[in-house]
Structure formats: structure tokens, C-alpha cells
Design a protein around this motif. Structure first.
Motif, PDB file in Angstrom:
ATOM      1  N   ARG A  31       0.829  -1.206   0.000  1.00 27.79           N
ATOM      2  CA  ARG A  31       0.000   0.000   0.000  1.00 27.79           C
ATOM      3  C   ARG A  31       0.863   1.255   0.000  1.00 27.79           C
ATOM      4  O   ARG A  31       0.522   2.250  -0.647  1.00 27.79           O
ATOM      5  CB  ARG A  31      -0.939  -0.049   1.204  1.00 27.79           C
ATOM      6  N   LEU A  32       1.984   1.227   0.696  1.00 25.73           N
ATOM      7  CA  LEU A  32       2.906   2.361   0.663  1.00 25.73           C
ATOM      8  C   LEU A  32       3.468   2.546  -0.744  1.00 25.73           C
ATOM      9  O   LEU A  32       3.547   3.675  -1.260  1.00 25.73           O
ATOM     10  CB  LEU A  32       4.030   2.138   1.674  1.00 25.73           C
ATOM     11  N   ASP A  33       3.863   1.447  -1.382  1.00 30.51           N
ATOM     12  CA  ASP A  33       4.415   1.526  -2.740  1.00 30.51           C
ATOM     13  C   ASP A  33       3.396   2.098  -3.719  1.00 30.51           C
ATOM     14  O   ASP A  33       3.743   2.896  -4.596  1.00 30.51           O
ATOM     15  CB  ASP A  33       4.837   0.129  -3.206  1.00 30.51           C
ATOM     16  N   ARG A  34       2.137   1.700  -3.569  1.00 29.63           N
ATOM     17  CA  ARG A  34       1.081   2.199  -4.438  1.00 29.63           C
ATOM     18  C   ARG A  34       0.918   3.706  -4.297  1.00 29.63           C
ATOM     19  O   ARG A  34       0.570   4.413  -5.246  1.00 29.63           O
ATOM     20  CB  ARG A  34      -0.215   1.472  -4.054  1.00 29.63           C
ATOM     21  N   SER A  50     -13.267   9.789   1.609  1.00 31.23           N
ATOM     22  CA  SER A  50     -13.664   8.541   0.941  1.00 31.23           C
ATOM     23  C   SER A  50     -12.459   7.615   0.764  1.00 31.23           C
ATOM     24  O   SER A  50     -12.306   6.958  -0.268  1.00 31.23           O
ATOM     25  CB  SER A  50     -14.325   8.836  -0.411  1.00 31.23           C
ATOM     26  N   GLY A  51     -11.590   7.600   1.775  1.00 36.33           N
ATOM     27  CA  GLY A  51     -10.457   6.693   1.772  1.00 36.33           C
ATOM     28  C   GLY A  51      -9.261   7.154   0.970  1.00 36.33           C
ATOM     29  O   GLY A  51      -8.298   6.394   0.815  1.00 36.33           O
ATOM     30  N   VAL A  52      -9.269   8.385   0.465  1.00 34.99           N
ATOM     31  CA  VAL A  52      -8.183   8.876  -0.394  1.00 34.99           C
ATOM     32  C   VAL A  52      -7.590  10.141   0.222  1.00 34.99           C
ATOM     33  O   VAL A  52      -8.306  11.126   0.467  1.00 34.99           O
ATOM     34  CB  VAL A  52      -8.686   9.165  -1.817  1.00 34.99           C
ATOM     35  N   TYR A  53      -6.269  10.130   0.458  1.00 36.42           N
ATOM     36  CA  TYR A  53      -5.563  11.319   0.913  1.00 36.42           C
ATOM     37  C   TYR A  53      -5.318  12.247  -0.263  1.00 36.42           C
ATOM     38  O   TYR A  53      -4.777  11.841  -1.304  1.00 36.42           O
ATOM     39  CB  TYR A  53      -4.195  10.963   1.486  1.00 36.42           C
ATOM     40  N   ALA A  54      -5.662  13.517  -0.104  1.00 39.28           N
ATOM     41  CA  ALA A  54      -5.304  14.519  -1.099  1.00 39.28           C
ATOM     42  C   ALA A  54      -3.845  14.921  -0.907  1.00 39.28           C
ATOM     43  O   ALA A  54      -3.329  14.902   0.218  1.00 39.28           O
ATOM     44  CB  ALA A  54      -6.203  15.739  -0.964  1.00 39.28           C
ATOM     45  N   PRO A  55      -3.143  15.299  -1.966  1.00 41.36           N
ATOM     46  CA  PRO A  55      -1.765  15.804  -1.826  1.00 41.36           C
ATOM     47  C   PRO A  55      -1.765  17.242  -1.324  1.00 41.36           C
ATOM     48  O   PRO A  55      -2.570  18.062  -1.784  1.00 41.36           O
ATOM     49  CB  PRO A  55      -1.206  15.707  -3.249  1.00 41.36           C
ATOM     50  N   GLY A 346      -8.775   1.888  -4.951  1.00 40.50           N
ATOM     51  CA  GLY A 346      -9.755   2.834  -4.457  1.00 40.50           C
ATOM     52  C   GLY A 346      -9.357   3.590  -3.211  1.00 40.50           C
ATOM     53  O   GLY A 346     -10.138   4.386  -2.692  1.00 40.50           O
ATOM     54  N   SER A 347      -8.149   3.367  -2.708  1.00 39.28           N
ATOM     55  CA  SER A 347      -7.657   4.085  -1.536  1.00 39.28           C
ATOM     56  C   SER A 347      -6.149   4.227  -1.664  1.00 39.28           C
ATOM     57  O   SER A 347      -5.497   3.431  -2.350  1.00 39.28           O
ATOM     58  CB  SER A 347      -8.002   3.327  -0.246  1.00 39.28           C
ATOM     59  N   ASN A 348      -5.590   5.248  -1.011  1.00 31.85           N
ATOM     60  CA  ASN A 348      -4.134   5.376  -0.958  1.00 31.85           C
ATOM     61  C   ASN A 348      -3.649   5.405   0.484  1.00 31.85           C
ATOM     62  O   ASN A 348      -2.612   5.973   0.796  1.00 31.85           O
ATOM     63  CB  ASN A 348      -3.643   6.603  -1.735  1.00 31.85           C
ATOM     64  N   ALA A 349      -4.402   4.773   1.379  1.00 23.25           N
ATOM     65  CA  ALA A 349      -4.068   4.708   2.796  1.00 23.25           C
ATOM     66  C   ALA A 349      -3.625   3.297   3.174  1.00 23.25           C
ATOM     67  O   ALA A 349      -3.734   2.357   2.379  1.00 23.25           O
ATOM     68  CB  ALA A 349      -5.274   5.107   3.633  1.00 23.25           C
TER      69      ALA A 349
END
Length: 391
Positions: A31-34, A50-55, A346-349
Motif C-alpha cells: 500500500r505504501l508503494d502504491r 472517501s479513503g483517499v488522501y489529497a496531496p 480505491g484508496s491510498n491509505a
């Protein structure tokens, strides 16, 4: 007793196998690599939508947790890409403290311990050392010698914020202890010692629950009142605050050599463990103990697991609490890694189902970047002998 009827002191001692921990590490690093390509020149926002961190730019109090994860990944794998990404971040932190970008608060420890100070510890980085010391000097300037506390937020002259301490600051104190060792200036450790003593005296209630925040009169040094900022009420026990207390007082014992802080951390741990729902993951405030509607806070659970593992290191081998705390830490981490882990798509966490700020409705049932960091730190602690960045 816990909510499901199990005494915290009597939880059977269970330890994970290396293979079990490795499986969770592999999933976390995937998940970190993604996520890494999304944050080459940015950082994840404090909480997701919604499970996604904004930059975001390097402006928030939470940015150090992302860089801390990169350092943990490098220590786990030795893969140079993690180190290069972390070193690029350290340059950003050096620029931030030099230009004084949103550094007028006590969270400098969260920002610089896991980024610049970790770089100096792990690689000998002089850029990291300089940035860490600059941040430590700013943190020291927030210490009020009459109140004996580091003011959390706001202008030091602001009557509404003057003398306000919060339990989160326990994890910012290692920056001062580190700076004291690096410079041999006793002022850093003295401020940290005094703040820690005030936190133990004022933030911890007789039943070992904690206030989130407490005010001290800066003219007389006398206690004023305790309250909450993110908890359910002034008299309830905010789960993440209790977790900061467990881990922070354990680190206080490590830095001061005063075993009473380990005992205090253990009392807070027992209070925390006795109020867990059946799956072992706390609700956002410990006034909620059952499997009902109250949102869980996976980030508080991850912090508490790290604190329990620090206590396992600190307590004597003959202390029966060691096995119980180790078993609870693994139970929490294993549950996080199976039922609370974010999907690959669907997530970057790393973890979902955390709570950032319930009263403000921010980051409720979302990912929180500090939860991701402490989950990975707990996995590192379970897998190998590790020198914490906080030490």
C-alpha cells in the motif's frame, strides 16, 4: 474488565510468528508503494476523504508521519528508493523550518523527530541535524517557565491559549531530549522534564483516565481546569489522548530514567484495555465501550499498540503484565491488519476507520496518516529489535 468480559491482566500470552508479521508487513508496504508516486513532491493530507488522501504542501502538523513511514520502510527492506524519497522530504523540512512555515505550535516533535532527526540518526545527515535543532529551539521557546508547560497552540501572549497543554505533547518531548543530547544544553531536557511532570500531575485523573487539555495560570503557576478539544466531553476520555498518554509516559520513563512514568503508562494502558469493544479496536472516545454505533478509531489503536510494546521493553522480565501487554498489542495489530486495512484499489491509505476530529466532523470513519505511521511502527517493533526514532 473489557467490554467482552476479559480481564486485561489475564489475556493469555500469545506471540505472533515471524511469518504472520511478515505477511502484514508485505501488505502494508504494497500500500505504501502504491501511494509513493502520488507524493513525490507533496504529502498526504491529515485525513482522507472517501479513503483517499489529497496531496498537500509541507504545511500541516502531520507531514512527518509520511516521511517516518519512508524511513521505516527503508529500515525494513534496505531498498534505496525509500531512503531517497525520505531524504527528499528532509530537504523540504529544512526549508520549512528555515522559512518558518506554520511552525508556531508544539507539534514540531511530530514533524521533525520522524523526518530530520530520523535522517540524522540513520544516515548521519547534517541537514537533518540542523533542521531538527532549529525545530527544537522553536519548541523550547513555547515553554512557559512559570506554568511549567509547553503551550500547545496560538500566540504565547493570547489569553485564550496561554498556559494550555495537551496530552499529545508527550510525543513532542523526545525532540527536546534529543536536542539536549546533541547540544549539551540542559535547557532542552529541563523543559521536557518539567512539562512531563505537569502532564502526569494535571492531565491524568485519579482513575487513570486523562483530560485532553489542561490550563495552567501563567502568572501564578497554579492549575486552572481541564477540558477537551476533540473528545466527547470535558469529563470523558478521548481514546487517542489516552493512547498518546500510554506511549508518551512510557517514553518519558525511557528518557528520564524515572520508573514512575512506566507505572503511570501501565495504569493508563489498563484503563484503555478495559474499555475496548469485542474486537479490541477502541471507539473514538472511551466513554463508548461496546459494539454499537460509535465510530472506531484505528489510529488510536495503533498508537496504543506501540505504547504497549514500549512498556513490554521497559517492565522487568518478572512482571506478569509484560506478557499481557504483548498479547494485547499483537491482538490489536493483527485485527488492524485484517479488518481495518485499506483496499489496494480505491484508496491510498494503509488503515481505514479512524477519526480525526469528531466535534468538527473532520475525518470521521476515514484514514488518518498518523494511524498509518503507528501501524507500520508497531509491525517493525513486532518483527525486529528496533531503536525508536522517539528515543
Amino acid at each position: 474488565m473489557t467490554a467482552n468480559g476479559t480481564s486485561a491482566a489475564l489475556l493469555p500470552p500469545t506471540q505472533p510468528t515471524p511469518e504472520q508479521v511478515d505477511a502484514l508487513i508485505v501488505a502494508a508496504l504494497a500500500r505504501l508503494d502504491r501511494t509513493m508516486p502520488q507524493f513525490v513532491d507533496h504529502f498526504p493530507a491529515p485525513s482522507s476523504e472517501s479513503g483517499v488522501y489529497a496531496p498537500i504542501d509541507n504545511v500541516e502538523w502531520t507531514n512527518g508521519f509520511w516521511t517516518g513511514m519512508l524511513w521505516l520502510a527503508w529500515e525494513l527492506t534496505g531498498e534505496v528508493r525509500y531512503r531517497l524519497a525520505a531524504e527528499r522530504d528532509v530537504l523540504s523540512f529544512a526549508d520549512r523550518v528555515e522559512r518558518r512555515i506554520n511552525v508556531d505550535h508544539h507539534d514540531l516533535g511530530f514533524l521533525y523527530t520522524l523526518s530530520a532527526c530520523a535522517a540524522h540518526r540513520l544516515t548521519g545527515s547534517e541537514i537533518g541535524r540542523t533542521a531538527g535543532l532549529d525545530a527544537a529551539r522553536l519548541l523550547l521557546a513555547r515553554f512557559d517557565p512559570v506554568a511549567g508547560v509547553i503551550q500547545a497552540w496560538g500566540d504565547m501572549r493570547d489569553p485564550a491559549q496561554r498556559g494550555r497543554m495537551i496530552i499529545d505533547c508527550n510525543l513532542n518531548l523526545p525532540l527536546l531530549f534529543w536536542a539536549g543530547r546533541e547540544t549539551l544544553d540542559p535547557a532542552f531536557a529541563e523543559a521536557a522534564h518539567r512539562h512531563l511532570a505537569q502532564a502526569a500531575r494535571l492531565l491524568v485523573r485519579p482513575d487513570a483516565s486523562t483530560y485532553h487539555t489542561y490550563y495552567v495560570d501563567t502568572a501564578t503557576g497554579q492549575p486552572r481546569f481541564g477540558s477537551t478539544h476533540q473528545g466527547h466531553s470535558d469529563e470523558s476520555c478521548w481514546a487517542r489522548g489516552q493512547a498518546w498518554g500510554i506511549y508518551g509516559f512510557a517514553l518519558g520513563g525511557l528518557h528520564t530514567g524515572d520508573d514512575s512514568y512506566f507505572e503511570l503508562a501501565a495504569r493508563l494502558a489498563d484503563y484503555f484495555l478495559a474499555r475496548l469493544p469485542s474486537d479490541g479496536i477502541c471507539c473514538w472516545d472511551l466513554i463508548f465501550t461496546g459494539d454499537g454505533e460509535a465510530p472506531r478509531d484505528s489510529s488510536a489503536a495503533a498508537i496504543a499498540a506501540c505504547g504497549l510494546l514500549e512498556l513490554v521493553k521497559a517492565l522487568p522480565l518478572s512482571d506478569p503484565r509484560r506478557d499481557s501487554y504483548a498479547a494485547w498489542a499483537w491482538r490489536i495489530v493483527e485485527r488492524l491488519g485484517t479488518a481495518y486495512v485499506a483496499p489496494l484499489e480505491g484508496s491510498n491509505a494503509l488503515l481505514l476507520h479512524a477519526v480525526y476530529h469528531m466535534p468538527n466532523g473532520a475525518g470521521v470513519d476515514e484514514a488518518c496518516i498518523w494511524g498509518d505511521y503507528f501501524y507500520l511502527e508497531a509491525l517493525v517493533r513486532l518483527r525486529q529489535v528496533w531503536v525508536p526514532y522517539w528515543s
